[in-house]
Design a protein around this motif. Structure first.
Motif, PDB file in Angstrom:
ATOM      1  N   LYS C  50     -15.264 -11.327 -25.700  1.00 40.48           N
ATOM      2  CA  LYS C  50     -14.002 -12.063 -25.795  1.00 40.48           C
ATOM      3  C   LYS C  50     -14.187 -13.555 -25.497  1.00 40.48           C
ATOM      4  CE  LYS C  50     -11.468  -8.004 -24.091  1.00 40.48           C
ATOM      5  NZ  LYS C  50     -10.650  -7.451 -22.991  1.00 40.48           N
ATOM      6  N   GLU C  61     -18.213 -16.628 -37.238  1.00 34.74           N
ATOM      7  CA  GLU C  61     -17.244 -17.092 -38.226  1.00 34.74           C
ATOM      8  C   GLU C  61     -17.871 -17.097 -39.620  1.00 34.74           C
ATOM      9  OE1 GLU C  61     -14.301 -20.937 -39.062  1.00 34.74           O
ATOM     10  OE2 GLU C  61     -15.629 -20.951 -37.344  1.00 34.74           O
TER      11      GLU C  61
ATOM     12  N   HIS D   2      -1.638 -14.181 -43.569  1.00 34.03           N
ATOM     13  CA  HIS D   2      -1.105 -14.511 -42.245  1.00 34.03           C
ATOM     14  C   HIS D   2      -0.064 -13.481 -41.825  1.00 34.03           C
ATOM     15  CE1 HIS D   2      -3.330 -18.260 -42.128  1.00 34.03           C
ATOM     16  NE2 HIS D   2      -2.920 -18.518 -43.348  1.00 34.03           N
ATOM     17  N   LYS D   5      -1.851 -10.418 -40.705  1.00 34.30           N
ATOM     18  CA  LYS D   5      -2.420 -10.654 -39.373  1.00 34.30           C
ATOM     19  C   LYS D   5      -1.381 -10.400 -38.288  1.00 34.30           C
ATOM     20  CE  LYS D   5      -2.990 -14.958 -37.681  1.00 34.30           C
ATOM     21  NZ  LYS D   5      -3.591 -16.309 -37.454  1.00 34.30           N
ATOM     22  N   ARG D   6      -0.170 -10.952 -38.474  1.00 33.53           N
ATOM     23  CA  ARG D   6       0.893 -10.771 -37.485  1.00 33.53           C
ATOM     24  C   ARG D   6       1.311  -9.306 -37.412  1.00 33.53           C
ATOM     25  NH1 ARG D   6       3.549 -14.991 -39.838  1.00 33.53           N
ATOM     26  NH2 ARG D   6       4.956 -13.408 -40.701  1.00 33.53           N
ATOM     27  N   ARG D   9      -1.259  -7.283 -35.585  1.00 31.87           N
ATOM     28  CA  ARG D   9      -1.229  -7.615 -34.161  1.00 31.87           C
ATOM     29  C   ARG D   9      -0.054  -6.881 -33.494  1.00 31.87           C
ATOM     30  NH1 ARG D   9      -0.242 -13.789 -32.713  1.00 31.87           N
ATOM     31  NH2 ARG D   9      -2.131 -14.101 -33.960  1.00 31.87           N
ATOM     32  N   ASP D  76      -8.513 -12.325 -35.857  1.00 26.27           N
ATOM     33  CA  ASP D  76      -7.364 -12.683 -35.023  1.00 26.27           C
ATOM     34  C   ASP D  76      -7.776 -12.735 -33.544  1.00 26.27           C
ATOM     35  OD1 ASP D  76      -4.079 -11.179 -34.327  1.00 26.27           O
ATOM     36  OD2 ASP D  76      -4.706 -13.281 -34.369  1.00 26.27           O
ATOM     37  N   GLN D  77      -8.512 -11.705 -33.084  1.00 29.74           N
ATOM     38  CA  GLN D  77      -8.941 -11.663 -31.677  1.00 29.74           C
ATOM     39  C   GLN D  77      -9.883 -12.822 -31.329  1.00 29.74           C
ATOM     40  OE1 GLN D  77      -6.841  -9.950 -30.167  1.00 29.74           O
ATOM     41  NE2 GLN D  77      -7.596  -7.940 -29.644  1.00 29.74           N
ATOM     42  N   ASP D  79      -9.658 -15.699 -32.834  1.00 29.53           N
ATOM     43  CA  ASP D  79      -8.927 -16.914 -33.215  1.00 29.53           C
ATOM     44  C   ASP D  79      -9.654 -17.665 -34.341  1.00 29.53           C
ATOM     45  OD1 ASP D  79      -7.673 -19.934 -31.617  1.00 29.53           O
ATOM     46  OD2 ASP D  79      -6.655 -18.503 -32.919  1.00 29.53           O
ATOM     47  N   ASP D  81      -9.849 -18.565 -38.419  1.00 30.14           N
ATOM     48  CA  ASP D  81      -9.053 -18.619 -39.646  1.00 30.14           C
ATOM     49  C   ASP D  81      -9.935 -18.112 -40.790  1.00 30.14           C
ATOM     50  OD1 ASP D  81      -6.833 -21.116 -41.100  1.00 30.14           O
ATOM     51  OD2 ASP D  81      -7.891 -19.477 -42.092  1.00 30.14           O
TER      52      ASP D  81
END
Lengths: 114, 114, 114, 114
Positions: C50, C61, D2, D5-6, D9, D76-77, D79, D81
């Motif tokens: 994390k 990435e 996006h 993704k939401r 989550r 997502d975890q 962060d 893009d």
């Protein structure tokens, strides 16, 4: 292991399945079996992975067997001596990670050497 | 194989690397090595995969060795007898795919039994 | 995503690389990229995963990008609408794991549903 | 993407499943899904892989969806893009493999650049 190799070769030949056993295909089957092992551990903590329930352990054992079976078949088709290759690799690793420099030094494990 | 198992166990203990060798982590390392084999074949045809150039064959041999090494380490940590497991699996497969019904019958290969 | 799809298709066609992009080959390339992600995490604890160092995060990435790229190419070759398929899957999962029965109930995570 | 993704989550949070979604675990789940795709192709020829029977195609579609879902959750975890990362990667590849030098030149495909 040599017995297993002959046994698996005869098994495939007897069923006329050698046609499917190109190294390309066998590499795919091997990776799929390795992933079936991963699947049993993906949501477990490292600690839980050391203490598997009996039925999970039996399933993992079956998947380890499948992985070894495809590994032996693939090595056989490529005419590679698996045990000799493993021994060579260990010697390489012993030179690459001498005990005095490696003990407590987790560099191999913190900086992947790809 | 038993000698390899002891050898790999001693190797890890001597370097204080057992801390990283949870079954969860070893399953990941095993699957990564299996994928490194796949990578050599991903753009080759099945025919090309049967006739690898010498340097590619040497790299594949190294990857097969790594795969066997992690498979033995993982079985050791789970206290699983790899050879016995493979022999049991072969017996199961012999019952599941008898020669007379399987020869020429590629059902195992055309209908994956997941 | 549709723009990425067209862009990746044009990229392959312009270089005459479509010959290598059979679904079989693309599935292999996709799995190899996914394993390159796993490799970054195999010796880390869940907590360490994390909080990746900046350079590791950049490499991960890059691997996530490669994975998405092959996923889009594979879906394109199979004429599959990826976003629609994902939305359908979420609906299936919402019915399979209703909130009231799933909250706190880690059954999906303790009993893999293969 | 996006929105997906939401949605994913919220799905995990509502069921209190975030505890299982460390990047380490998600990388494992992602690689397992990618292997489930490989499994459908392992015994097929490249030609057969371009012409899947309807039911196989539906299963592959489901697996592609699962792969995208875990890829989005993992990004997502961390962060990351995903779309921006993919676009950057394509630009890197355009510079690395210019059309005039790459067309007909299968070097990327005959000499893997690990």
């Amino acid at each position: 292991m040599h017995e297993l190799k002959r046994c698996l070769r005869d098994f495939a030949i007897a069923r006329d399945w050698e046609q499917f056993h190109s190294p390309k295909n066998l590499s795919m089957a091997l990776s799929v079996e390795a992933s079936e092992i991963v699947e049993h551990f993906q949501w477990l903590t490292e600690e839980q992975s050391k203490n598997l329930p009996k039925d999970t352990l039996e399933q993992v054992e079956s998947e380890l067997a499948d992985t070894l079976i495809y590994l032996i078949r693939l090595a056989d088709q490529l005419d590679i001596d698996l045990l000799a290759a493993a021994h060579s690799k260990i010697e390489v690793n012993e030179r690459k990670y001498p005990v005095d420099k490696s003990k407590g030094n987790a560099r191999k494990y913190t900086e992947p050497d790809r």
